[in-house]
Design a protein around this motif. Structure first.
Motif, PDB file in Angstrom:
ATOM      1  N   VAL A   1      31.371  38.903  27.354  1.00 31.23           N
ATOM      2  CA  VAL A   1      30.000  38.642  26.937  1.00 31.23           C
ATOM      3  C   VAL A   1      29.023  39.536  27.687  1.00 31.23           C
ATOM      4  O   VAL A   1      28.188  40.210  27.082  1.00 31.23           O
ATOM      5  N   ALA A   2      29.121  39.519  29.006  1.00 27.50           N
ATOM      6  CA  ALA A   2      28.174  40.288  29.812  1.00 27.50           C
ATOM      7  C   ALA A   2      28.758  40.507  31.193  1.00 27.50           C
ATOM      8  O   ALA A   2      29.598  39.726  31.654  1.00 27.50           O
ATOM      9  N   SER A   3      28.307  41.567  31.844  1.00 28.78           N
ATOM     10  CA  SER A   3      28.716  41.834  33.219  1.00 28.78           C
ATOM     11  C   SER A   3      27.570  42.513  33.952  1.00 28.78           C
ATOM     12  O   SER A   3      26.694  43.139  33.331  1.00 28.78           O
ATOM     13  N   VAL A   4      27.584  42.360  35.271  1.00 27.45           N
ATOM     14  CA  VAL A   4      26.535  42.964  36.092  1.00 27.45           C
ATOM     15  C   VAL A   4      27.135  43.392  37.420  1.00 27.45           C
ATOM     16  O   VAL A   4      27.926  42.670  38.033  1.00 27.45           O
ATOM     17  N   SER A   5      26.767  44.600  37.859  1.00 24.17           N
ATOM     18  CA  SER A   5      27.248  45.095  39.140  1.00 24.17           C
ATOM     19  C   SER A   5      26.330  44.609  40.262  1.00 24.17           C
ATOM     20  O   SER A   5      25.214  44.141  40.013  1.00 24.17           O
ATOM     21  N   GLY A   6      26.803  44.761  41.491  1.00 22.18           N
ATOM     22  CA  GLY A   6      25.964  44.387  42.622  1.00 22.18           C
ATOM     23  C   GLY A   6      24.668  45.169  42.677  1.00 22.18           C
ATOM     24  O   GLY A   6      23.666  44.687  43.209  1.00 22.18           O
ATOM     25  N   GLY A   7      24.688  46.371  42.093  1.00 24.70           N
ATOM     26  CA  GLY A   7      23.488  47.196  42.028  1.00 24.70           C
ATOM     27  C   GLY A   7      22.588  46.878  40.847  1.00 24.70           C
ATOM     28  O   GLY A   7      21.545  47.509  40.679  1.00 24.70           O
ATOM     29  N   GLY A   8      23.003  45.924  40.009  1.00 21.10           N
ATOM     30  CA  GLY A   8      22.169  45.491  38.898  1.00 21.10           C
ATOM     31  C   GLY A   8      22.466  46.122  37.562  1.00 21.10           C
ATOM     32  O   GLY A   8      21.759  45.900  36.575  1.00 21.10           O
ATOM     33  N   ARG A   9      23.501  46.937  37.463  1.00 16.70           N
ATOM     34  CA  ARG A   9      23.859  47.549  36.169  1.00 16.70           C
ATOM     35  C   ARG A   9      24.424  46.469  35.258  1.00 16.70           C
ATOM     36  O   ARG A   9      25.335  45.744  35.628  1.00 16.70           O
ATOM     37  N   GLN A  10      23.878  46.381  34.053  1.00 19.00           N
ATOM     38  CA  GLN A  10      24.244  45.319  33.129  1.00 19.00           C
ATOM     39  C   GLN A  10      24.950  45.880  31.898  1.00 19.00           C
ATOM     40  O   GLN A  10      24.647  46.984  31.448  1.00 19.00           O
ATOM     41  N   LYS A  11      25.857  45.071  31.365  1.00 12.75           N
ATOM     42  CA  LYS A  11      26.508  45.391  30.100  1.00 12.75           C
ATOM     43  C   LYS A  11      26.578  44.117  29.265  1.00 12.75           C
ATOM     44  O   LYS A  11      26.773  43.020  29.810  1.00 12.75           O
ATOM     45  N   TYR A  12      26.408  44.293  27.942  1.00 19.30           N
ATOM     46  CA  TYR A  12      26.420  43.149  27.029  1.00 19.30           C
ATOM     47  C   TYR A  12      27.266  43.452  25.802  1.00 19.30           C
ATOM     48  O   TYR A  12      27.342  44.594  25.350  1.00 19.30           O
ATOM     49  N   SER A  13      27.847  42.399  25.233  1.00 23.16           N
ATOM     50  CA  SER A  13      28.480  42.567  23.944  1.00 23.16           C
ATOM     51  C   SER A  13      27.391  42.607  22.871  1.00 23.16           C
ATOM     52  O   SER A  13      26.286  42.096  23.068  1.00 23.16           O
ATOM     53  N   ASP A  14      27.702  43.209  21.761  1.00 21.41           N
ATOM     54  CA  ASP A  14      26.716  43.307  20.677  1.00 21.41           C
ATOM     55  C   ASP A  14      26.306  41.930  20.168  1.00 21.41           C
ATOM     56  O   ASP A  14      25.178  41.747  19.701  1.00 21.41           O
ATOM     57  N   SER A  15      27.196  40.977  20.255  1.00 20.35           N
ATOM     58  CA  SER A  15      26.922  39.645  19.707  1.00 20.35           C
ATOM     59  C   SER A  15      25.856  38.878  20.494  1.00 20.35           C
ATOM     60  O   SER A  15      25.264  37.930  19.969  1.00 20.35           O
ATOM     61  N   VAL A  16      25.596  39.277  21.733  1.00 20.92           N
ATOM     62  CA  VAL A  16      24.625  38.541  22.552  1.00 20.92           C
ATOM     63  C   VAL A  16      23.450  39.406  23.000  1.00 20.92           C
ATOM     64  O   VAL A  16      22.487  38.879  23.573  1.00 20.92           O
ATOM     65  N   LYS A  17      23.525  40.696  22.741  1.00 14.49           N
ATOM     66  CA  LYS A  17      22.478  41.605  23.202  1.00 14.49           C
ATOM     67  C   LYS A  17      21.130  41.173  22.638  1.00 14.49           C
ATOM     68  O   LYS A  17      20.993  40.892  21.453  1.00 14.49           O
ATOM     69  N   GLY A  18      20.144  41.103  23.507  1.00 19.48           N
ATOM     70  CA  GLY A  18      18.808  40.679  23.094  1.00 19.48           C
ATOM     71  C   GLY A  18      18.574  39.194  23.205  1.00 19.48           C
ATOM     72  O   GLY A  18      17.428  38.734  23.142  1.00 19.48           O
ATOM     73  N   ARG A  19      19.650  38.418  23.350  1.00 18.58           N
ATOM     74  CA  ARG A  19      19.515  36.956  23.483  1.00 18.58           C
ATOM     75  C   ARG A  19      19.934  36.460  24.864  1.00 18.58           C
ATOM     76  O   ARG A  19      19.383  35.497  25.379  1.00 18.58           O
ATOM     77  N   PHE A  20      20.925  37.106  25.450  1.00 18.55           N
ATOM     78  CA  PHE A  20      21.446  36.706  26.750  1.00 18.55           C
ATOM     79  C   PHE A  20      20.998  37.718  27.802  1.00 18.55           C
ATOM     80  O   PHE A  20      20.899  38.918  27.523  1.00 18.55           O
ATOM     81  N   THR A  21      20.761  37.221  29.003  1.00 21.85           N
ATOM     82  CA  THR A  21      20.422  38.087  30.130  1.00 21.85           C
ATOM     83  C   THR A  21      21.268  37.709  31.328  1.00 21.85           C
ATOM     84  O   THR A  21      21.299  36.535  31.724  1.00 21.85           O
ATOM     85  N   ILE A  22      21.950  38.688  31.895  1.00 25.44           N
ATOM     86  CA  ILE A  22      22.749  38.453  33.085  1.00 25.44           C
ATOM     87  C   ILE A  22      22.017  39.048  34.280  1.00 25.44           C
ATOM     88  O   ILE A  22      21.384  40.096  34.183  1.00 25.44           O
ATOM     89  N   SER A  23      22.063  38.336  35.390  1.00 26.24           N
ATOM     90  CA  SER A  23      21.426  38.817  36.615  1.00 26.24           C
ATOM     91  C   SER A  23      22.294  38.426  37.796  1.00 26.24           C
ATOM     92  O   SER A  23      23.218  37.618  37.665  1.00 26.24           O
ATOM     93  N   ILE A  24      21.982  39.012  38.943  1.00 22.36           N
ATOM     94  CA  ILE A  24      22.787  38.745  40.123  1.00 22.36           C
ATOM     95  C   ILE A  24      21.887  38.616  41.336  1.00 22.36           C
ATOM     96  O   ILE A  24      20.900  39.346  41.476  1.00 22.36           O
ATOM     97  N   ASP A  25      22.230  37.658  42.178  1.00 22.76           N
ATOM     98  CA  ASP A  25      21.613  37.523  43.496  1.00 22.76           C
ATOM     99  C   ASP A  25      22.711  37.855  44.492  1.00 22.76           C
ATOM    100  O   ASP A  25      23.553  37.009  44.806  1.00 22.76           O
ATOM    101  N   SER A  26      22.713  39.089  44.961  1.00 20.02           N
ATOM    102  CA  SER A  26      23.810  39.546  45.814  1.00 20.02           C
ATOM    103  C   SER A  26      23.874  38.770  47.126  1.00 20.02           C
ATOM    104  O   SER A  26      24.957  38.511  47.641  1.00 20.02           O
ATOM    105  N   ALA A  27      22.731  38.396  47.649  1.00 15.99           N
ATOM    106  CA  ALA A  27      22.722  37.652  48.910  1.00 15.99           C
ATOM    107  C   ALA A  27      23.417  36.305  48.751  1.00 15.99           C
ATOM    108  O   ALA A  27      24.096  35.832  49.667  1.00 15.99           O
ATOM    109  N   LYS A  28      23.254  35.691  47.590  1.00 12.95           N
ATOM    110  CA  LYS A  28      23.883  34.397  47.318  1.00 12.95           C
ATOM    111  C   LYS A  28      25.239  34.537  46.658  1.00 12.95           C
ATOM    112  O   LYS A  28      25.914  33.537  46.404  1.00 12.95           O
TER     113      LYS A  28
END
Length: 120
Positions: free
Chosen positions: A47-74
């Motif tokens: 569905v989605a992935s995010v690197s520690g540096g914030g690079r995001q990837k999404y599947s076409d089925s969720v792009k524009g509707r889903f947002t992935i984020s990361i809190d590296s400290a947590k």
């Protein structure tokens, strides 16, 4: 690496949910977190992935509707899901692994999964 998911549940079409995934253990082996899902009778879908540096990837089925984020400290990733529809109903699995420089993401560790149901 251990992954603990939370935030699944039931919601009406058009609604929103946020999933969380916290990683622990040998964190040095990974540099990215992501989510996959599997509906009954279907193959697991990234569905989605995010690197520690914030690079995001999404599947076409969720792009524009889903947002992935990361809190590296947590060591926590979040999946904000908006405009949900019944086709989004599935077990959602958090995963952790390596995202390479070309953006390819290879998950090596998996959570237990959390159910998301979209129904009126």
């Amino acid at each position: 690496v251990q992954l603990v998911e939370s935030g699944g549940g039931s919601v009406q079409p058009g609604g929103s949910l946020t999933l969380s995934c916290t990683a622990s253990g040998s964190i040095g082996k990974i540099n990215a977190l992501g989510w996959s899902r599997q509906a009954p009778g279907t193959q697991r879908e990234s569905v989605a992935s995010v690197s520690g540096g914030g690079r995001q990837k999404y599947s076409d089925s969720v792009k524009g509707r889903f947002t992935i984020s990361i809190d590296s400290a947590k060591k926590t990733a979040y999946l904000q899901m908006n405009s949900l529809n019944p086709e989004d109903t599935a077990v959602y699995y958090c995963n952790a692994g390596v995202m390479y420089d070309d953006g390819l993401y290879r998950p090596d560790y998996w959570g237990q999964g959390t159910q998301v149901t979209v129904s009126s």
